[in-house]
Design a protein around this motif. Structure first.
Motif, PDB file in Angstrom:
ATOM      1  N   THR A   1       6.062  -0.520 -84.658  1.00 17.36           N
ATOM      2  CA  THR A   1       6.411   0.465 -83.644  1.00 17.36           C
ATOM      3  C   THR A   1       5.198   1.333 -83.339  1.00 17.36           C
ATOM      4  OG1 THR A   1       7.988   2.185 -83.010  1.00 17.36           O
ATOM      5  CG2 THR A   1       7.276   2.161 -85.300  1.00 17.36           C
ATOM      6  N   ALA A   2       5.155   1.860 -82.141  1.00 15.25           N
ATOM      7  CA  ALA A   2       4.126   2.828 -81.756  1.00 15.25           C
ATOM      8  C   ALA A   2       4.697   3.685 -80.641  1.00 15.25           C
ATOM      9  CB  ALA A   2       2.862   2.130 -81.283  1.00 15.25           C
ATOM     10  N   SER A   3       4.270   4.936 -80.614  1.00 14.55           N
ATOM     11  CA  SER A   3       4.778   5.872 -79.617  1.00 14.55           C
ATOM     12  C   SER A   3       3.718   6.913 -79.293  1.00 14.55           C
ATOM     13  CB  SER A   3       6.031   6.566 -80.144  1.00 14.55           C
ATOM     14  OG  SER A   3       6.426   7.592 -79.263  1.00 14.55           O
ATOM     15  N   THR A   4       3.750   7.402 -78.071  1.00 13.63           N
ATOM     16  CA  THR A   4       2.837   8.472 -77.683  1.00 13.63           C
ATOM     17  C   THR A   4       3.248   9.799 -78.305  1.00 13.63           C
ATOM     18  OG1 THR A   4       4.088   8.807 -75.642  1.00 13.63           O
ATOM     19  CG2 THR A   4       2.127   7.417 -75.511  1.00 13.63           C
ATOM     20  N   VAL A   5       4.367   9.831 -79.013  1.00 18.03           N
ATOM     21  CA  VAL A   5       4.799  11.033 -79.728  1.00 18.03           C
ATOM     22  C   VAL A   5       4.010  11.196 -81.031  1.00 18.03           C
ATOM     23  CG1 VAL A   5       6.783  12.144 -80.838  1.00 18.03           C
ATOM     24  CG2 VAL A   5       7.097  10.889 -78.722  1.00 18.03           C
ATOM     25  N   GLU A   6       3.529  10.088 -81.587  1.00 17.66           N
ATOM     26  CA  GLU A   6       2.775  10.130 -82.838  1.00 17.66           C
ATOM     27  C   GLU A   6       1.534  10.992 -82.660  1.00 17.66           C
ATOM     28  OE1 GLU A   6       1.994   6.276 -84.615  1.00 17.66           O
ATOM     29  OE2 GLU A   6       3.728   5.494 -83.537  1.00 17.66           O
ATOM     30  N   HIS A   7       1.307  11.844 -83.623  1.00 17.09           N
ATOM     31  CA  HIS A   7       0.229  12.822 -83.553  1.00 17.09           C
ATOM     32  C   HIS A   7      -1.139  12.181 -83.289  1.00 17.09           C
ATOM     33  CE1 HIS A   7      -1.543  16.736 -84.174  1.00 17.09           C
ATOM     34  NE2 HIS A   7      -2.374  16.220 -85.065  1.00 17.09           N
ATOM     35  N   SER A   8      -1.465  11.138 -84.022  1.00 18.41           N
ATOM     36  CA  SER A   8      -2.791  10.515 -83.882  1.00 18.41           C
ATOM     37  C   SER A   8      -2.977   9.869 -82.513  1.00 18.41           C
ATOM     38  CB  SER A   8      -3.013   9.489 -84.988  1.00 18.41           C
ATOM     39  OG  SER A   8      -2.000   8.510 -84.933  1.00 18.41           O
ATOM     40  N   ILE A   9      -1.932   9.246 -81.996  1.00 17.86           N
ATOM     41  CA  ILE A   9      -2.019   8.608 -80.677  1.00 17.86           C
ATOM     42  C   ILE A   9      -2.024   9.669 -79.582  1.00 17.86           C
ATOM     43  CG2 ILE A   9      -0.856   7.064 -79.065  1.00 17.86           C
ATOM     44  CD1 ILE A   9       0.225   5.545 -81.502  1.00 17.86           C
ATOM     45  N   LYS A  10      -1.162  10.647 -79.729  1.00 14.60           N
ATOM     46  CA  LYS A  10      -1.033  11.710 -78.733  1.00 14.60           C
ATOM     47  C   LYS A  10      -2.360  12.442 -78.528  1.00 14.60           C
ATOM     48  CE  LYS A  10       2.062  15.620 -77.877  1.00 14.60           C
ATOM     49  NZ  LYS A  10       3.132  16.409 -78.488  1.00 14.60           N
ATOM     50  N   ASN A  11      -3.058  12.766 -79.607  1.00 18.53           N
ATOM     51  CA  ASN A  11      -4.320  13.485 -79.505  1.00 18.53           C
ATOM     52  C   ASN A  11      -5.431  12.652 -78.867  1.00 18.53           C
ATOM     53  OD1 ASN A  11      -3.190  15.744 -80.586  1.00 18.53           O
ATOM     54  ND2 ASN A  11      -3.928  15.338 -82.656  1.00 18.53           N
ATOM     55  N   SER A  12      -5.410  11.349 -79.081  1.00 17.36           N
ATOM     56  CA  SER A  12      -6.468  10.509 -78.532  1.00 17.36           C
ATOM     57  C   SER A  12      -6.267  10.187 -77.056  1.00 17.36           C
ATOM     58  CB  SER A  12      -6.586   9.213 -79.333  1.00 17.36           C
ATOM     59  OG  SER A  12      -5.429   8.433 -79.152  1.00 17.36           O
ATOM     60  N   LEU A  13      -5.018  10.298 -76.543  1.00 16.79           N
ATOM     61  CA  LEU A  13      -4.741   9.908 -75.161  1.00 16.79           C
ATOM     62  C   LEU A  13      -4.921  11.021 -74.153  1.00 16.79           C
ATOM     63  CD1 LEU A  13      -1.609   7.675 -75.648  1.00 16.79           C
ATOM     64  CD2 LEU A  13      -3.915   6.961 -75.099  1.00 16.79           C
TER      65      LEU A  13
END
Length: 123
Positions: free
Chosen positions: A33-45
């Motif tokens: 699973t992956a989501s733009t809610v995840e902190h690491s992904i959210k910060n990079s996008l």
């Protein structure tokens, strides 16, 4: 009883967030699973108030990476996705996001089986 379409891609889209899950239908377990809610992904996008096709592509790449880390042996089965159904379920403007996830998975080595081959035109 074994399900023929064992691994299935499920997408959840909103104006702000994108989530992709690969589900093992034999036991109901989410294998990646992956989501733009995840902190690491959210910060990079840096999506701001909305997530675009670039964010969707990043989600596809993260799911592909997590499938490899999980060591999932898909073999000849691959991951099933019904693009036409996903587009139909979501709102009109989400077609490019859905195809961005699908194309990112493909380009990262995940074998995808499109359930509706007539939809393979990603334009």
């Amino acid at each position: 009883m074994t399900v023929l379409k064992r691994y299935v891609l499920r997408l959840f889209l909103s104006l702000k967030y994108i989530m992709a899950n690969v589900v093992d239908r034999n036991n109901g377990r989410i294998v990646a699973t992956a989501s733009t809610v995840e902190h690491s992904i959210k910060n990079s996008l840096k999506c701001g108030s909305s997530c675009n096709a670039k964010a969707a592509g990043a989600i596809g790449e993260v799911v592909a990476m997590r499938l490899k880390v999980e060591g999932l042996k898909l073999g000849r089965r691959g991951v099933h996705v019904d693009v036409a159904n996903e587009i139909e379920k979501k709102r009109l403007g989400s077609k490019t996001k859905i195809w961005a996830v699908v194309n990112a998975l493909r380009s990262n080595g995940v074998k995808l089986i499109l359930d509706d081959e007539t939809c393979e035109d990603s334009s």
